[in-house]
Design a protein around this motif. Sequence first.
Motif, PDB file in Angstrom:
ATOM      1  N   GLU A  44      37.731  45.564  28.080  1.00 54.19           N
ATOM      2  CA  GLU A  44      37.558  44.226  28.623  1.00 54.19           C
ATOM      3  C   GLU A  44      36.517  44.242  29.726  1.00 54.19           C
ATOM      4  O   GLU A  44      36.171  45.289  30.263  1.00 54.19           O
ATOM      5  CB  GLU A  44      38.881  43.644  29.126  1.00 54.19           C
ATOM      6  CG  GLU A  44      39.415  44.260  30.392  1.00 54.19           C
ATOM      7  CD  GLU A  44      40.687  43.576  30.878  1.00 54.19           C
ATOM      8  OE1 GLU A  44      41.280  42.774  30.132  1.00 54.19           O
ATOM      9  OE2 GLU A  44      41.084  43.838  32.013  1.00 54.19           O
ATOM     10  N   THR A  46      35.901  42.252  33.405  1.00 53.32           N
ATOM     11  CA  THR A  46      36.556  41.425  34.409  1.00 53.32           C
ATOM     12  C   THR A  46      35.554  41.084  35.506  1.00 53.32           C
ATOM     13  O   THR A  46      34.870  41.969  36.026  1.00 53.32           O
ATOM     14  CB  THR A  46      37.770  42.154  35.020  1.00 53.32           C
ATOM     15  OG1 THR A  46      38.667  42.500  33.973  1.00 53.32           O
ATOM     16  CG2 THR A  46      38.484  41.279  36.035  1.00 53.32           C
ATOM     17  N   ASP A  71      32.945  39.830  22.617  1.00 52.73           N
ATOM     18  CA  ASP A  71      34.136  39.325  23.306  1.00 52.73           C
ATOM     19  C   ASP A  71      35.046  38.646  22.293  1.00 52.73           C
ATOM     20  O   ASP A  71      34.603  38.218  21.234  1.00 52.73           O
ATOM     21  CB  ASP A  71      33.767  38.368  24.439  1.00 52.73           C
ATOM     22  CG  ASP A  71      33.053  37.129  23.955  1.00 52.73           C
ATOM     23  OD1 ASP A  71      33.736  36.145  23.595  1.00 52.73           O
ATOM     24  OD2 ASP A  71      31.801  37.146  23.923  1.00 52.73           O
ATOM     25  N   GLN A  81      39.575  35.369  39.479  1.00 53.42           N
ATOM     26  CA  GLN A  81      39.306  36.448  38.527  1.00 53.42           C
ATOM     27  C   GLN A  81      39.244  35.910  37.104  1.00 53.42           C
ATOM     28  O   GLN A  81      40.063  35.095  36.698  1.00 53.42           O
ATOM     29  CB  GLN A  81      40.428  37.475  38.641  1.00 53.42           C
ATOM     30  CG  GLN A  81      40.296  38.649  37.736  1.00 53.42           C
ATOM     31  CD  GLN A  81      41.438  39.640  37.954  1.00 53.42           C
ATOM     32  OE1 GLN A  81      41.962  39.761  39.043  1.00 53.42           O
ATOM     33  NE2 GLN A  81      41.809  40.326  36.895  1.00 53.42           N
ATOM     34  N   SER A  83      38.688  37.418  33.038  1.00 49.47           N
ATOM     35  CA  SER A  83      38.603  38.589  32.160  1.00 49.47           C
ATOM     36  C   SER A  83      38.498  38.141  30.718  1.00 49.47           C
ATOM     37  O   SER A  83      39.013  37.089  30.344  1.00 49.47           O
ATOM     38  CB  SER A  83      39.850  39.470  32.303  1.00 49.47           C
ATOM     39  OG  SER A  83      39.992  39.946  33.604  1.00 49.47           O
ATOM     40  N   SER A  85      38.728  40.145  26.725  1.00 47.40           N
ATOM     41  CA  SER A  85      38.870  41.369  25.940  1.00 47.40           C
ATOM     42  C   SER A  85      37.645  41.551  25.048  1.00 47.40           C
ATOM     43  O   SER A  85      37.001  40.575  24.656  1.00 47.40           O
ATOM     44  CB  SER A  85      40.132  41.293  25.072  1.00 47.40           C
ATOM     45  OG  SER A  85      41.270  41.218  25.892  1.00 47.40           O
TER      46      SER A  85
END
Length: 118
Positions: A44, A46, A71, A81, A83, A85
């Motif tokens: 991932e 972030t 992605d 934040q 993120s 994967s």
Amino acid sequence: MRRSFLIGIVPLLTLLAGNDVSAHAFLDHADPRVGNKVATPPREVTLFFTQKLEVAFSNITVTNAAGQRVDTGKPRISGNQMSVSLRPGGIGTYHVTWHVLSVDTHTTDGNFTFDVGQ
């Protein structure tokens, strides 16, 4: 009278100008780090921002060296934040592009790269 008005208005203008600058969500740091080289493709990406993000209007895309999107789609956002994967994308340079809306309605965007390989 005029002097006292100026003495009162200057701190107010300074305060307002300072709040406007800090209202934007700028990229603070990322994992993998901007411009960094990692041995294997990460699972991932972030991003950490200087302000909380508006979930519905913030996005991130990641492409591999071949320009293929790796992605998995919609990012996960919590506070400041974001993120997303990644599917396996091989070695080479990965490109990360982001666009965010902070909770106070200011938008920012940007991009960076990191390298994957031995």
